[in-house]
Design a protein around this motif. Structure first.
Motif, PDB file in Angstrom:
ATOM      1  N   GLU A   1       0.947  -1.074  -0.039  1.00 48.38           N
ATOM      2  CA  GLU A   1       0.088   0.111  -0.007  1.00 48.38           C
ATOM      3  C   GLU A   1       0.925   1.302  -0.276  1.00 48.38           C
ATOM      4  OE1 GLU A   1      -3.148  -0.185  -0.318  1.00 48.38           O
ATOM      5  OE2 GLU A   1      -3.762   2.126   0.256  1.00 48.38           O
ATOM      6  N   VAL A   2       0.472   2.218  -0.854  1.00 53.39           N
ATOM      7  CA  VAL A   2       1.191   3.451  -0.755  1.00 53.39           C
ATOM      8  C   VAL A   2       0.771   4.097   0.316  1.00 53.39           C
ATOM      9  CG1 VAL A   2       1.624   5.791  -2.138  1.00 53.39           C
ATOM     10  CG2 VAL A   2       1.197   3.386  -3.443  1.00 53.39           C
ATOM     11  N   GLN A   3       2.026   4.790   0.980  1.00 50.77           N
ATOM     12  CA  GLN A   3       1.997   5.598   2.094  1.00 50.77           C
ATOM     13  C   GLN A   3       2.795   6.927   1.891  1.00 50.77           C
ATOM     14  OE1 GLN A   3       2.895   3.183   5.426  1.00 50.77           O
ATOM     15  NE2 GLN A   3       0.833   2.647   5.816  1.00 50.77           N
ATOM     16  N   LEU A   4       2.282   7.934   2.507  1.00 56.62           N
ATOM     17  CA  LEU A   4       3.034   9.182   2.274  1.00 56.62           C
ATOM     18  C   LEU A   4       2.836   9.905   3.757  1.00 56.62           C
ATOM     19  CD1 LEU A   4       0.767   9.279  -0.494  1.00 56.62           C
ATOM     20  CD2 LEU A   4       2.595  10.931  -1.165  1.00 56.62           C
ATOM     21  N   VAL A   5       3.909  10.651   4.171  1.00 55.17           N
ATOM     22  CA  VAL A   5       4.014  11.175   5.401  1.00 55.17           C
ATOM     23  C   VAL A   5       4.604  12.499   5.251  1.00 55.17           C
ATOM     24  CG1 VAL A   5       4.854  11.120   8.231  1.00 55.17           C
ATOM     25  CG2 VAL A   5       4.199   9.064   6.533  1.00 55.17           C
ATOM     26  N   GLU A   6       3.893  13.436   5.514  1.00 52.86           N
ATOM     27  CA  GLU A   6       4.492  14.734   5.306  1.00 52.86           C
ATOM     28  C   GLU A   6       4.984  15.479   6.845  1.00 52.86           C
ATOM     29  OE1 GLU A   6       0.443  14.866   3.193  1.00 52.86           O
ATOM     30  OE2 GLU A   6       1.334  14.131   4.934  1.00 52.86           O
ATOM     31  N   SER A   7       5.981  16.268   6.621  1.00 52.71           N
ATOM     32  CA  SER A   7       6.687  17.062   8.100  1.00 52.71           C
ATOM     33  C   SER A   7       6.952  18.263   7.397  1.00 52.71           C
ATOM     34  CB  SER A   7       7.472  16.074   8.609  1.00 52.71           C
ATOM     35  OG  SER A   7       8.371  15.870   7.636  1.00 52.71           O
ATOM     36  N   GLY A   8       7.219  19.142   8.537  1.00 54.88           N
ATOM     37  CA  GLY A   8       7.913  20.309   8.410  1.00 54.88           C
ATOM     38  C   GLY A   8       6.963  21.575   8.528  1.00 54.88           C
ATOM     39  N   GLY A   9       5.706  21.633   8.624  1.00 53.53           N
ATOM     40  CA  GLY A   9       4.895  22.645   8.723  1.00 53.53           C
ATOM     41  C   GLY A   9       5.050  23.501  10.052  1.00 53.53           C
ATOM     42  N   GLY A  10       4.383  24.410  10.216  1.00 52.76           N
ATOM     43  CA  GLY A  10       4.701  25.351  11.377  1.00 52.76           C
ATOM     44  C   GLY A  10       4.299  26.833  11.346  1.00 52.76           C
ATOM     45  N   LEU A  11       4.692  27.612  12.144  1.00 56.66           N
ATOM     46  CA  LEU A  11       4.119  28.907  12.284  1.00 56.66           C
ATOM     47  C   LEU A  11       5.532  29.825  11.784  1.00 56.66           C
ATOM     48  CD1 LEU A  11       2.145  31.162  13.017  1.00 56.66           C
ATOM     49  CD2 LEU A  11       3.037  31.025  15.157  1.00 56.66           C
ATOM     50  N   VAL A  12       5.291  30.744  10.938  1.00 58.96           N
ATOM     51  CA  VAL A  12       6.300  31.404  10.272  1.00 58.96           C
ATOM     52  C   VAL A  12       5.730  32.833  10.126  1.00 58.96           C
ATOM     53  CG1 VAL A  12       6.017  30.865   7.840  1.00 58.96           C
ATOM     54  CG2 VAL A  12       8.141  31.726   8.689  1.00 58.96           C
ATOM     55  N   GLN A  13       6.585  33.871  10.276  1.00 55.87           N
ATOM     56  CA  GLN A  13       5.971  35.081   9.918  1.00 55.87           C
ATOM     57  C   GLN A  13       6.309  35.424   8.325  1.00 55.87           C
ATOM     58  OE1 GLN A  13       8.689  38.050  12.087  1.00 55.87           O
ATOM     59  NE2 GLN A  13       7.299  38.012  13.645  1.00 55.87           N
ATOM     60  N   ALA A  14       5.165  36.519   8.001  1.00 54.96           N
ATOM     61  CA  ALA A  14       5.517  36.752   6.457  1.00 54.96           C
ATOM     62  C   ALA A  14       6.810  36.912   6.050  1.00 54.96           C
ATOM     63  CB  ALA A  14       4.303  37.990   6.025  1.00 54.96           C
ATOM     64  N   GLY A  15       7.238  36.514   4.810  1.00 59.12           N
ATOM     65  CA  GLY A  15       8.365  36.741   4.377  1.00 59.12           C
ATOM     66  C   GLY A  15       9.353  35.770   4.637  1.00 59.12           C
ATOM     67  N   GLY A  16       8.988  34.781   5.708  1.00 53.96           N
ATOM     68  CA  GLY A  16       9.779  33.897   6.151  1.00 53.96           C
ATOM     69  C   GLY A  16       9.621  32.468   5.249  1.00 53.96           C
ATOM     70  N   SER A  17      10.462  31.388   5.638  1.00 51.98           N
ATOM     71  CA  SER A  17      10.539  30.129   4.688  1.00 51.98           C
ATOM     72  C   SER A  17      10.196  29.057   5.700  1.00 51.98           C
ATOM     73  CB  SER A  17      12.095  29.879   4.166  1.00 51.98           C
ATOM     74  OG  SER A  17      12.341  31.155   3.304  1.00 51.98           O
ATOM     75  N   LEU A  18       9.746  28.051   4.865  1.00 53.59           N
ATOM     76  CA  LEU A  18       9.656  26.520   5.492  1.00 53.59           C
ATOM     77  C   LEU A  18      10.073  25.411   4.404  1.00 53.59           C
ATOM     78  CD1 LEU A  18       6.236  26.817   7.525  1.00 53.59           C
ATOM     79  CD2 LEU A  18       8.221  26.626   8.491  1.00 53.59           C
ATOM     80  N   ARG A  19      10.430  24.325   4.699  1.00 55.51           N
ATOM     81  CA  ARG A  19      10.460  23.468   4.098  1.00 55.51           C
ATOM     82  C   ARG A  19       9.629  21.986   4.315  1.00 55.51           C
ATOM     83  NH1 ARG A  19      15.861  19.560   3.213  1.00 55.51           N
ATOM     84  NH2 ARG A  19      16.030  19.262   0.893  1.00 55.51           N
ATOM     85  N   LEU A  20       8.695  21.689   3.458  1.00 53.63           N
ATOM     86  CA  LEU A  20       8.134  20.610   3.875  1.00 53.63           C
ATOM     87  C   LEU A  20       8.737  19.368   3.319  1.00 53.63           C
ATOM     88  CD1 LEU A  20       4.404  22.050   2.902  1.00 53.63           C
ATOM     89  CD2 LEU A  20       5.950  22.001   5.188  1.00 53.63           C
ATOM     90  N   SER A  21       8.619  18.346   3.977  1.00 53.98           N
ATOM     91  CA  SER A  21       9.079  16.976   3.174  1.00 53.98           C
ATOM     92  C   SER A  21       7.844  15.883   3.272  1.00 53.98           C
ATOM     93  CB  SER A  21       9.946  16.172   4.477  1.00 53.98           C
ATOM     94  OG  SER A  21      11.028  17.115   4.489  1.00 53.98           O
ATOM     95  N   CYS A  22       7.988  15.167   2.187  1.00 57.07           N
ATOM     96  CA  CYS A  22       7.069  14.124   2.085  1.00 57.07           C
ATOM     97  C   CYS A  22       7.644  12.593   1.819  1.00 57.07           C
ATOM     98  CB  CYS A  22       6.032  14.472   0.697  1.00 57.07           C
ATOM     99  SG  CYS A  22       4.884  13.073   0.485  1.00 57.07           S
ATOM    100  N   ALA A  23       7.609  11.867   2.748  1.00 56.44           N
ATOM    101  CA  ALA A  23       8.353  10.449   2.762  1.00 56.44           C
ATOM    102  C   ALA A  23       7.297   9.658   2.050  1.00 56.44           C
ATOM    103  CB  ALA A  23       8.749  10.081   3.938  1.00 56.44           C
TER     104      ALA A  23
END
Length: 131
Positions: A1-23
């Motif tokens: 069975e195909v499985q996907l798990v995301e991570s990396g979300g959060g709270l950031v101020q406008a103009g900032g950066s985040l990096r999401l991952s999907c295994a």
């Protein structure tokens, strides 16, 4: 069975950066696309970016071009979404998903982009951008 798990979300101020991952695990077929989607409060789910395994091409929705970058690490079977210059309107639950490409005998492939075309989904990760 195909499985996907995301991570990396959060709270950031406008103009900032985040990096999401999907295994991603359990894929036993070759003709597929991995997509990033998001659902903002009170809105329908929309596509953000797509990676087609058939040709390695990555495409983006216009509203994230120049700010988001999708990449993949095939060895780790993980895709990433680097999000820069985040805006308040980027606040949403971000999910990755796997959809099946439809390829002809000439190996021209239709790459799905709409959420309803995706069968396998991760649980999502919350991204909140404060203004």
């Amino acid at each position: 069975e195909v499985q996907l798990v995301e991570s990396g979300g959060g709270l950031v101020q406008a103009g900032g950066s985040l990096r999401l991952s999907c295994a991603v695990s359990g894929i036993t077929f070759d003709d597929y696309t991995i997509g990033w989607f998001r659902r903002a409060p009170g809105k329908e789910r929309e596509g953000v970016s797509w990676f087609s395994n058939n040709d390695g091409i990555i495409t983006y929705e216009d509203f994230v071009k120049g700010r988001f970058l999708m990449s993949s690490d095939n060895a780790k079977k993980t895709v990433f979404l680097q999000m820069d210059n985040l805006k308040a309107e980027d606040t949403a639950v971000y999910s990755c998903a796997v959809g099946l490409n439809r390829c002809s005998s000439g190996y021209q492939c239709y790459v799905p982009r709409a959420p309803y075309e995706y069968k396998y989904w991760g649980q999502g990760t919350q991204v909140t951008v404060s203004s």
